[in-house]
Design a protein around this motif. Sequence first.
Motif, PDB file in Angstrom:
ATOM      1  N   TYR A 139       0.836  -1.188   0.000  1.00  0.00           N
ATOM      2  CA  TYR A 139       0.000   0.000   0.000  1.00  0.00           C
ATOM      3  C   TYR A 139       0.880   1.251   0.000  1.00  0.00           C
ATOM      4  CZ  TYR A 139      -4.117  -2.780   0.787  1.00  0.00           C
ATOM      5  OH  TYR A 139      -5.128  -3.674   0.624  1.00  0.00           O
ATOM      6  N   CYS A 140       0.459   2.217  -0.732  1.00  0.00           N
ATOM      7  CA  CYS A 140       1.229   3.451  -0.825  1.00  0.00           C
ATOM      8  C   CYS A 140       0.850   4.356   0.348  1.00  0.00           C
ATOM      9  CB  CYS A 140       0.960   4.150  -2.145  1.00  0.00           C
ATOM     10  SG  CYS A 140       1.993   5.597  -2.384  1.00  0.00           S
ATOM     11  N   VAL A 141       1.658   4.325   1.377  1.00  0.00           N
ATOM     12  CA  VAL A 141       1.379   5.087   2.584  1.00  0.00           C
ATOM     13  C   VAL A 141       1.329   6.583   2.284  1.00  0.00           C
ATOM     14  CG1 VAL A 141       2.237   5.679   4.884  1.00  0.00           C
ATOM     15  CG2 VAL A 141       2.380   3.328   4.079  1.00  0.00           C
ATOM     16  N   GLU A 142       2.221   7.061   1.426  1.00  0.00           N
ATOM     17  CA  GLU A 142       2.256   8.487   1.102  1.00  0.00           C
ATOM     18  C   GLU A 142       0.970   8.943   0.413  1.00  0.00           C
ATOM     19  OE1 GLU A 142       4.596   6.378   0.391  1.00  0.00           O
ATOM     20  OE2 GLU A 142       6.364   6.999   1.530  1.00  0.00           O
ATOM     21  N   SER A 143       0.431   8.085  -0.445  1.00  0.00           N
ATOM     22  CA  SER A 143      -0.807   8.439  -1.131  1.00  0.00           C
ATOM     23  C   SER A 143      -1.973   8.507  -0.152  1.00  0.00           C
ATOM     24  CB  SER A 143      -1.109   7.421  -2.232  1.00  0.00           C
ATOM     25  OG  SER A 143      -2.309   7.758  -2.902  1.00  0.00           O
ATOM     26  N   LEU A 144      -2.048   7.540   0.735  1.00  0.00           N
ATOM     27  CA  LEU A 144      -3.101   7.553   1.749  1.00  0.00           C
ATOM     28  C   LEU A 144      -2.975   8.783   2.639  1.00  0.00           C
ATOM     29  CD1 LEU A 144      -3.155   3.786   2.785  1.00  0.00           C
ATOM     30  CD2 LEU A 144      -5.038   5.053   1.750  1.00  0.00           C
ATOM     31  N   ALA A 145      -1.734   9.111   2.990  1.00  0.00           N
ATOM     32  CA  ALA A 145      -1.510  10.280   3.832  1.00  0.00           C
ATOM     33  C   ALA A 145      -2.018  11.543   3.146  1.00  0.00           C
ATOM     34  CB  ALA A 145      -0.021  10.417   4.155  1.00  0.00           C
ATOM     35  N   ARG A 146      -1.765  11.652   1.843  1.00  0.00           N
ATOM     36  CA  ARG A 146      -2.208  12.837   1.098  1.00  0.00           C
ATOM     37  C   ARG A 146      -3.725  12.908   1.037  1.00  0.00           C
ATOM     38  NH1 ARG A 146      -2.342  17.709   0.784  1.00  0.00           N
ATOM     39  NH2 ARG A 146      -2.825  18.672  -1.221  1.00  0.00           N
ATOM     40  N   LEU A 147      -4.374  11.782   0.796  1.00  0.00           N
ATOM     41  CA  LEU A 147      -5.832  11.756   0.714  1.00  0.00           C
ATOM     42  C   LEU A 147      -6.466  12.111   2.061  1.00  0.00           C
ATOM     43  CD1 LEU A 147      -6.258   8.583  -1.506  1.00  0.00           C
ATOM     44  CD2 LEU A 147      -6.994  10.896  -2.128  1.00  0.00           C
ATOM     45  N   VAL A 148      -5.921  11.553   3.142  1.00  0.00           N
ATOM     46  CA  VAL A 148      -6.443  11.856   4.478  1.00  0.00           C
ATOM     47  C   VAL A 148      -6.213  13.326   4.814  1.00  0.00           C
ATOM     48  CG1 VAL A 148      -6.194  11.386   6.946  1.00  0.00           C
ATOM     49  CG2 VAL A 148      -6.186   9.499   5.324  1.00  0.00           C
ATOM     50  N   GLU A 149      -5.035  13.825   4.468  1.00  0.00           N
ATOM     51  CA  GLU A 149      -4.717  15.231   4.698  1.00  0.00           C
ATOM     52  C   GLU A 149      -5.681  16.137   3.949  1.00  0.00           C
ATOM     53  OE1 GLU A 149      -0.994  18.353   3.939  1.00  0.00           O
ATOM     54  OE2 GLU A 149      -0.918  16.312   3.159  1.00  0.00           O
ATOM     55  N   TYR A 150      -5.966  15.778   2.703  1.00  0.00           N
ATOM     56  CA  TYR A 150      -6.872  16.591   1.894  1.00  0.00           C
ATOM     57  C   TYR A 150      -8.291  16.520   2.447  1.00  0.00           C
ATOM     58  CZ  TYR A 150      -8.331  19.104  -2.254  1.00  0.00           C
ATOM     59  OH  TYR A 150      -8.809  20.073  -3.098  1.00  0.00           O
ATOM     60  N   ALA A 151      -8.678  15.345   2.939  1.00  0.00           N
ATOM     61  CA  ALA A 151     -10.010  15.191   3.525  1.00  0.00           C
ATOM     62  C   ALA A 151     -10.167  16.103   4.745  1.00  0.00           C
ATOM     63  CB  ALA A 151     -10.233  13.735   3.917  1.00  0.00           C
ATOM     64  N   LYS A 152      -9.139  16.156   5.582  1.00  0.00           N
ATOM     65  CA  LYS A 152      -9.189  17.011   6.780  1.00  0.00           C
ATOM     66  C   LYS A 152      -9.214  18.485   6.381  1.00  0.00           C
ATOM     67  CE  LYS A 152      -6.750  13.753   9.789  1.00  0.00           C
ATOM     68  NZ  LYS A 152      -5.499  13.495  10.560  1.00  0.00           N
ATOM     69  N   LEU A 153      -8.425  18.840   5.360  1.00  0.00           N
ATOM     70  CA  LEU A 153      -8.363  20.219   4.893  1.00  0.00           C
ATOM     71  C   LEU A 153      -9.713  20.662   4.343  1.00  0.00           C
ATOM     72  CD1 LEU A 153      -5.991  22.226   4.792  1.00  0.00           C
ATOM     73  CD2 LEU A 153      -5.709  21.640   2.385  1.00  0.00           C
ATOM     74  N   SER A 154     -10.337  19.770   3.584  1.00  0.00           N
ATOM     75  CA  SER A 154     -11.646  20.067   3.002  1.00  0.00           C
ATOM     76  C   SER A 154     -12.683  20.300   4.094  1.00  0.00           C
ATOM     77  CB  SER A 154     -12.074  18.917   2.084  1.00  0.00           C
ATOM     78  OG  SER A 154     -13.348  19.151   1.539  1.00  0.00           O
ATOM     79  N   GLN A 155     -12.593  19.490   5.149  1.00  0.00           N
ATOM     80  CA  GLN A 155     -13.535  19.630   6.252  1.00  0.00           C
ATOM     81  C   GLN A 155     -13.346  20.967   6.973  1.00  0.00           C
ATOM     82  OE1 GLN A 155     -13.878  16.216   8.770  1.00  0.00           O
ATOM     83  NE2 GLN A 155     -14.740  17.366  10.481  1.00  0.00           N
ATOM     84  N   LEU A 156     -12.098  21.377   7.142  1.00  0.00           N
ATOM     85  CA  LEU A 156     -11.825  22.648   7.805  1.00  0.00           C
ATOM     86  C   LEU A 156     -12.357  23.825   6.984  1.00  0.00           C
ATOM     87  CD1 LEU A 156      -8.183  22.127   9.147  1.00  0.00           C
ATOM     88  CD2 LEU A 156     -10.271  22.392  10.502  1.00  0.00           C
ATOM     89  N   ARG A 157     -12.236  23.712   5.665  1.00  0.00           N
ATOM     90  CA  ARG A 157     -12.644  24.804   4.789  1.00  0.00           C
ATOM     91  C   ARG A 157     -14.161  24.924   4.657  1.00  0.00           C
ATOM     92  NH1 ARG A 157      -8.438  23.713  -0.221  1.00  0.00           N
ATOM     93  NH2 ARG A 157      -6.574  24.674   0.723  1.00  0.00           N
ATOM     94  N   SER A 158     -14.827  23.765   4.536  1.00  0.00           N
ATOM     95  CA  SER A 158     -16.263  23.782   4.241  1.00  0.00           C
ATOM     96  C   SER A 158     -17.149  23.347   5.401  1.00  0.00           C
ATOM     97  CB  SER A 158     -16.553  22.869   3.044  1.00  0.00           C
ATOM     98  OG  SER A 158     -16.287  21.522   3.379  1.00  0.00           O
ATOM     99  N   GLY A 159     -16.550  22.652   6.359  1.00  0.00           N
ATOM    100  CA  GLY A 159     -17.340  22.127   7.472  1.00  0.00           C
ATOM    101  C   GLY A 159     -18.019  20.820   7.149  1.00  0.00           C
ATOM    102  N   ALA A 160     -17.890  20.378   5.895  1.00  0.00           N
ATOM    103  CA  ALA A 160     -18.506  19.118   5.468  1.00  0.00           C
ATOM    104  C   ALA A 160     -17.500  17.979   5.606  1.00  0.00           C
ATOM    105  CB  ALA A 160     -18.988  19.221   4.028  1.00  0.00           C
ATOM    106  N   ARG A 161     -17.853  16.964   6.364  1.00  0.00           N
ATOM    107  CA  ARG A 161     -16.950  15.854   6.598  1.00  0.00           C
ATOM    108  C   ARG A 161     -16.791  14.988   5.356  1.00  0.00           C
ATOM    109  NH1 ARG A 161     -18.287  10.612   8.900  1.00  0.00           N
ATOM    110  NH2 ARG A 161     -16.363   9.487   9.330  1.00  0.00           N
TER     111      ARG A 161
END
Length: 266
Positions: A99-121
Amino acid sequence: RARGRPALARSSQATAALKANAPKLLETLVDHGILAESEGLEQLELFSVSEMNGQGYEALQAVMCQISMPPGSASSRANADNSLVAYTSTTGDDVHRRYCVESLARLVEYAKLSQLRSGARVRWGWCPSLHAFLFVFDQHNRLVLESPQYGHATYFFEMEEPMRTECQIERLMAVLSVPGLTRTMLLEDQTFEMASLNPDDLAVLAQYGLKVGSGLASLINFRAQESVRHDYKENAVAEHWKENISKRLEEGRKCGRIRKVPCEKV
């Protein structure tokens, strides 16, 4: 509330499934900070194909099996590495390293960032039937799969309307878990041979969006150029494909959803 939705289980169920399917992978994700005990594990969901009762996905899978593995065809070990279906072997260290740990890290990071910006989980979690991580970026109009079966690439599936998000998740899991389907079929959008199907079978396929003369990619809204290829061994170019993951999601947010003719019962 319609039946047949993916089981969005509590963290204990998702954790148990991940441990059972890919030994030591969960430990690796925690060690790399992708899943923090106090935060990430609470958000990890279980997307279970077994909960899809009452929506007709068993019928869809049955017909897909007919056209992906027609009578007289033989499955080959040579096709195993090209298969979209999760491998069932759990060999400890050999599994989680793929599994590509770096790719998962980026996706999780982006998910958290999106939630902070929009409030939508952004929902994300483990799909046992696909041996893959699934991300539901509703506001970016994309379903995202990350798994070694997909040729060390992150795959983005365009979302459509008016079909509900839950139904699109279910369809994606149902279709990609069919034995006999390969990455080549998906990447090249190869058309299926449907001459042997009866009218009822054709109706089932049409109901879920697969028309005569169309292929797998058309059914689940995939375009080859939407995938982001990465090699977990090439850390030197990691930033490049991390940027591409963000780019694909931003493009999805700006472009909206595909408009399709509504399917009955979904």
